[in-house]
Design a protein around this motif. Structure first.
Motif, PDB file in Angstrom:
ATOM      1  N   GLY A  57       1.145  -1.027   0.325  1.00  0.00           N
ATOM      2  CA  GLY A  57       0.242   0.033   0.182  1.00  0.00           C
ATOM      3  C   GLY A  57       0.763   1.259  -0.027  1.00  0.00           C
ATOM      4  N   THR A  58       1.859   1.697   0.764  1.00  0.00           N
ATOM      5  CA  THR A  58       3.090   2.310   0.756  1.00  0.00           C
ATOM      6  C   THR A  58       3.688   2.264  -0.617  1.00  0.00           C
ATOM      7  N   ARG A  59       4.110   1.745  -1.656  1.00  0.00           N
ATOM      8  CA  ARG A  59       5.319   2.050  -2.248  1.00  0.00           C
ATOM      9  C   ARG A  59       4.625   1.904  -3.838  1.00  0.00           C
ATOM     10  N   PHE A  60       4.078   1.318  -3.878  1.00  0.00           N
ATOM     11  CA  PHE A  60       3.191   0.897  -5.315  1.00  0.00           C
ATOM     12  C   PHE A  60       2.271   2.053  -5.499  1.00  0.00           C
ATOM     13  N   CYS A  61       1.427   1.723  -6.408  1.00  0.00           N
ATOM     14  CA  CYS A  61       0.344   2.835  -7.297  1.00  0.00           C
ATOM     15  C   CYS A  61      -0.422   3.510  -5.893  1.00  0.00           C
TER      16      CYS A  61
ATOM     17  N   TYR B  57      -6.129  -0.871  14.140  1.00  0.00           N
ATOM     18  CA  TYR B  57      -4.990   0.026  15.187  1.00  0.00           C
ATOM     19  C   TYR B  57      -3.119  -0.596  14.276  1.00  0.00           C
ATOM     20  N   ASP B  58      -2.969  -1.747  14.725  1.00  0.00           N
ATOM     21  CA  ASP B  58      -2.059  -2.157  14.139  1.00  0.00           C
ATOM     22  C   ASP B  58      -2.206  -2.373  13.165  1.00  0.00           C
ATOM     23  N   VAL B  59      -3.094  -1.955  11.605  1.00  0.00           N
ATOM     24  CA  VAL B  59      -2.338  -2.037  10.193  1.00  0.00           C
ATOM     25  C   VAL B  59      -2.301  -0.367   9.934  1.00  0.00           C
ATOM     26  N   ALA B  60      -2.986   0.663  11.023  1.00  0.00           N
ATOM     27  CA  ALA B  60      -2.617   1.979  10.984  1.00  0.00           C
ATOM     28  C   ALA B  60      -1.390   2.100  11.568  1.00  0.00           C
ATOM     29  N   MET B  61      -0.469   1.642  12.898  1.00  0.00           N
ATOM     30  CA  MET B  61       0.662   1.082  13.184  1.00  0.00           C
ATOM     31  C   MET B  61       1.434   1.252  12.162  1.00  0.00           C
ATOM     32  N   ALA B  62       1.512   0.293  11.297  1.00  0.00           N
ATOM     33  CA  ALA B  62       1.981  -1.115  10.372  1.00  0.00           C
ATOM     34  C   ALA B  62       2.488   0.302   9.548  1.00  0.00           C
ATOM     35  N   TRP B  63       1.245   1.386   9.261  1.00  0.00           N
ATOM     36  CA  TRP B  63       1.179   2.043   7.916  1.00  0.00           C
ATOM     37  C   TRP B  63       2.466   3.745   8.312  1.00  0.00           C
ATOM     38  N   LEU B  64       2.000   3.649   9.403  1.00  0.00           N
ATOM     39  CA  LEU B  64       2.582   4.756   9.985  1.00  0.00           C
ATOM     40  C   LEU B  64       4.420   4.831   9.859  1.00  0.00           C
ATOM     41  N   PHE B  65       4.572   3.491  10.111  1.00  0.00           N
ATOM     42  CA  PHE B  65       5.920   3.434  11.094  1.00  0.00           C
ATOM     43  C   PHE B  65       6.490   3.025   9.256  1.00  0.00           C
TER      44      PHE B  65
ATOM     45  N   GLU C 288       5.426   4.698   6.223  1.00  0.00           N
ATOM     46  CA  GLU C 288       5.371   6.183   5.877  1.00  0.00           C
ATOM     47  C   GLU C 288       6.701   6.583   6.355  1.00  0.00           C
ATOM     48  N   TYR C 289       6.483   6.634   7.692  1.00  0.00           N
ATOM     49  CA  TYR C 289       8.174   7.080   8.365  1.00  0.00           C
ATOM     50  C   TYR C 289       9.333   6.813   7.961  1.00  0.00           C
ATOM     51  N   SER C 290       9.447   5.847   7.440  1.00  0.00           N
ATOM     52  CA  SER C 290      10.710   5.009   7.051  1.00  0.00           C
ATOM     53  C   SER C 290      10.999   4.969   5.720  1.00  0.00           C
ATOM     54  N   LEU C 291      10.213   4.864   4.338  1.00  0.00           N
ATOM     55  CA  LEU C 291      10.758   6.249   3.322  1.00  0.00           C
ATOM     56  C   LEU C 291      10.693   7.530   3.671  1.00  0.00           C
TER      57      LEU C 291
END
Length: 125
Positions: A73-77, A96-104, A106-109
């Motif tokens: 979801g973060t890296r492709f389209c 919540y766990d999906v949201a935190m993984a997504w936030l991490f 995005e932060y890493s990118l």
């Protein structure tokens, strides 16, 4: 002993050799859709992403699966990111766990820990 040797030499029907069937090689392009316009591809990819999220939630996604889906979801389209955002915001409390993984992710990118994958327009396709 001579009788046993004779029985071994002949096939199931005496004097007839069994025919060998040729195995047709599997060609992926023959069984997949080849000519889809970009709108159809985008729609199908959104449906795939949504299905991954919904089915993963039903089966209680493990952290590795969550990371994989969030990475897609973060890296492709951008449609994947939109689908991921809608999914998370529908029920933020239970996702919540999906949201935190997504936030991490995005932060890493943003911090440059992962190299972003170039889009088709950046590659010159």
């Amino acid at each position: 002993e001579e009788e046993e040797e004779e029985e071994r030499d002949t096939g199931p029907v005496s004097g007839v050799k069994p025919k060998l069937r040729k195995v047709k090689q599997f060609v992926l392009s023959e069984v997949t859709l080849q000519h889809l316009d970009s709108a159809s591809l985008d729609e199908l990819s959104q449906k795939v992403m949504k299905r991954l999220l919904v089915e993963g939630e039903k089966l209680s996604m493990k952290s590795d699966q969550t990371k994989l889906i969030v990475g897609l979801g973060t890296r492709f389209c951008s449609s994947y990111k939109t689908t991921l955002k809608r999914f998370v915001l529908q029920d933020l409390k239970s996702r919540y766990d999906v949201a935190m993984a997504w936030l991490f992710e995005e932060y890493s990118l943003l911090e440059g820990y992962f190299a972003p994958i170039p889009t088709a327009s950046e590659e010159g396709y």
